[in-house]
Each structure stands twice: as structure tokens, then as C-alpha cells.
Scaffold this motif. Structure first.
Motif, short mmCIF file in Angstrom:
data_model
loop_
_atom_site.label_atom_id
_atom_site.label_comp_id
_atom_site.label_asym_id
_atom_site.label_seq_id
_atom_site.Cartn_x
_atom_site.Cartn_y
_atom_site.Cartn_z
N ALA A 6 2.71 12.82 -32.94
CA ALA A 6 2.46 12.96 -34.58
C ALA A 6 3.86 13.23 -35.35
CB ALA A 6 1.41 14.26 -35.02
N PRO A 101 -0.39 9.45 -35.89
CA PRO A 101 -0.86 10.13 -37.33
C PRO A 101 0.42 10.70 -38.04
CG PRO A 101 -1.35 11.73 -35.40
CD PRO A 101 -1.12 10.33 -34.93
N GLY A 103 1.96 12.62 -41.63
CA GLY A 103 1.54 13.36 -42.75
C GLY A 103 2.85 13.98 -43.68
N LEU A 152 -3.72 17.37 -38.14
CA LEU A 152 -3.34 16.23 -37.49
C LEU A 152 -3.87 16.34 -36.11
CD1 LEU A 152 0.29 15.14 -38.46
CD2 LEU A 152 -1.97 14.23 -39.46
N THR A 159 5.07 17.44 -31.91
CA THR A 159 5.16 16.84 -33.12
C THR A 159 6.70 16.82 -33.68
OG1 THR A 159 3.16 17.79 -34.16
CG2 THR A 159 4.40 16.95 -35.86
#
Length: 217
Positions: A6, A101, A103, A152, A159
Motif C-alpha cells: 500500500a 491501494p 491513500g 487500507l 506501507t
């Protein structure tokens, strides 16, 4: 480089080059209220919630004005459109296309963040947006990035976080994430706590969950 599942991006200075506009707005606010200031004071707003920094300098303003009023006045001065950081939009699109994903975790307000992201054409590509209204403590607290990772469904060590300010880098590392810092608003020496420091995002490529940095020269 290690593989990631992510990605979380800061907004100002990382996705969109708003720092010159922001510093001009804060400078205009200080001048309007006859508040002494220097470049260090202006730079202290980078990566942190504006209201939190204003509160620290509240004693220098006339008591008739609240922090909310001063913040709204500063926002009214920040009207010039800002350009995306080189490579930012392309990297977000590459991440989204790969099924990773993505963000955004910002110290700005939700309305502000949505407006900037709309201008970049990115909202449909984002799985989560964490703003100042979603956390009790802003950067350098890791709360925002921890919330982003939870949303997420990916652990912080898996991440990658993209940041531009020391407070943001500190937040990402405190959360346990891998941090890439861009020198769009700060010199590399101020971002040395990051795992990787690059001039902008144009030299980065996302390949099979791996972030590759293209070396210049």
C-alpha cells in the motif's frame, strides 16, 4: 528495494506544489496583523496543521481574533492554483493501475484536500483520505498514518509513505512505515530521517510492488 502492499501520500508539497502559495498566505496574514516573522517561522507551518501552529503564535495577535478566524483569513489569501509535484500524478496512477491501494494523509482540512485532489484528478484513484478533522493529534504524531494503514488494511511496515516535511517524515517513521521524502519544500539534510530522499517523484517507478528509483546522470 523491499516490496510494499500500500502507499500513503502527504498532500501539500508532496502531491501538489503548494508551499510557495502557503508561505505567501501566512506572510500576508502576519503583515496584515503586524506580527514579526521570519523564514523559519513561515517554514514551521510545513507539514503541520495550520491551526496548531497558529495556536503556538496566538499571543502575537490581537486577542479579538480567534484562531479559527485567523486560519480562515490565511486560507482566503491562498487562491493561486498550484501545480502538481513532478511525477506525482503519474505515480498515483501507476499504483492504482497495479491494484495497490492508495491513500492521502494530510494536515489540511477535508474541504481543502478535496479541492486540491479534484484539481489533480485523483479522488477516484484514492481508497482513503485522512485529514486534520479525522485525528486528535496532527503530524509529527503517527496517528494519521496509523489510521490510513488501518483503513487500507495493510500493516505499516508493508506501507510506503511519501512526504516532504520533517514533521511528516517523523510521523511516518513513528508509525513504522517506510518513508520516501521529496525535497520540494525542505533541503535533503532536514529530511535525513527518511529511508529515501529524492528531488521529486518523477524518477520513481512502481514495478510489481517494488519502488524503483531511477538514478540521474
Amino acid at each position: 528495494m523491499k516490496a510494499f502492499e500500500a502507499a500513503l501520500f502527504d498532500l501539500d508539497g508532496t502531491l501538489v506544489d503548494t508551499e510557495p502559495r502557503s508561505q505567501a498566505a501566512w506572510r500576508r496574514l502576519f503583515l496584515a496583523h503586524h506580527v514579526p516573522h521570519d523564514q523559519r517561522m513561515l517554514a514551521s507551518f510545513a507539514g503541520r496543521p495550520g491551526k496548531a501552529v497558529l495556536t503556538e503564535h496566538r499571543h502575537q495577535f490581537d486577542r479579538r481574533h480567534t484562531v479559527d478566524e485567523l486560519f480562515a483569513e490565511a486560507l482566503s489569501y491562498a487562491t493561486t492554483p498550484a501545480a502538481p509535484v513532478p511525477g506525482a500524478v503519474e505515480l498515483v496512477r501507476a499504483l492504482h493501475s497495479s491494484g495497490t491501494p492508495v491513500g492521502v494523509v494530510t494536515s489540511g482540512t477535508r474541504d481543502y484536500a478535496r479541492a486540491e485532489l479534484d484539481a489533480l484528478g485523483l479522488p477516484a484513484l484514492l481508497a482513503v483520505l485522512i485529514t486534520a478533522e479525522d485525528v486528535a493529534a496532527g503530524k509529527p504524531s503517527p496517528e494519521g498514518y496509523l489510521a490510513g494503514c488501518r483503513a487500507l488494511g495493510v500493516a505499516p511496515p508493508r506501507t510506503v509513505v511519501f512526504e516532504d516535511a520533517p514533521a511528516g517524515v517523523a510521523a511516518a517513521k513513528a508509525a513504522g512505515a517506510y518513508c520516501v521524502a521529496v525535497t520540494t519544500t525542505q533541503p535533503a539534510a532536514a529530511l535525513c530521517a527518511a529511508d529515501l530522499v529524492v528531488p521529486d517523484l518523477s524518477g520513481l517507478r512502481w514495478v510489481d510492488g517494488h519502488l524503483e528509483a531511477r538514478l540521474s546522470g
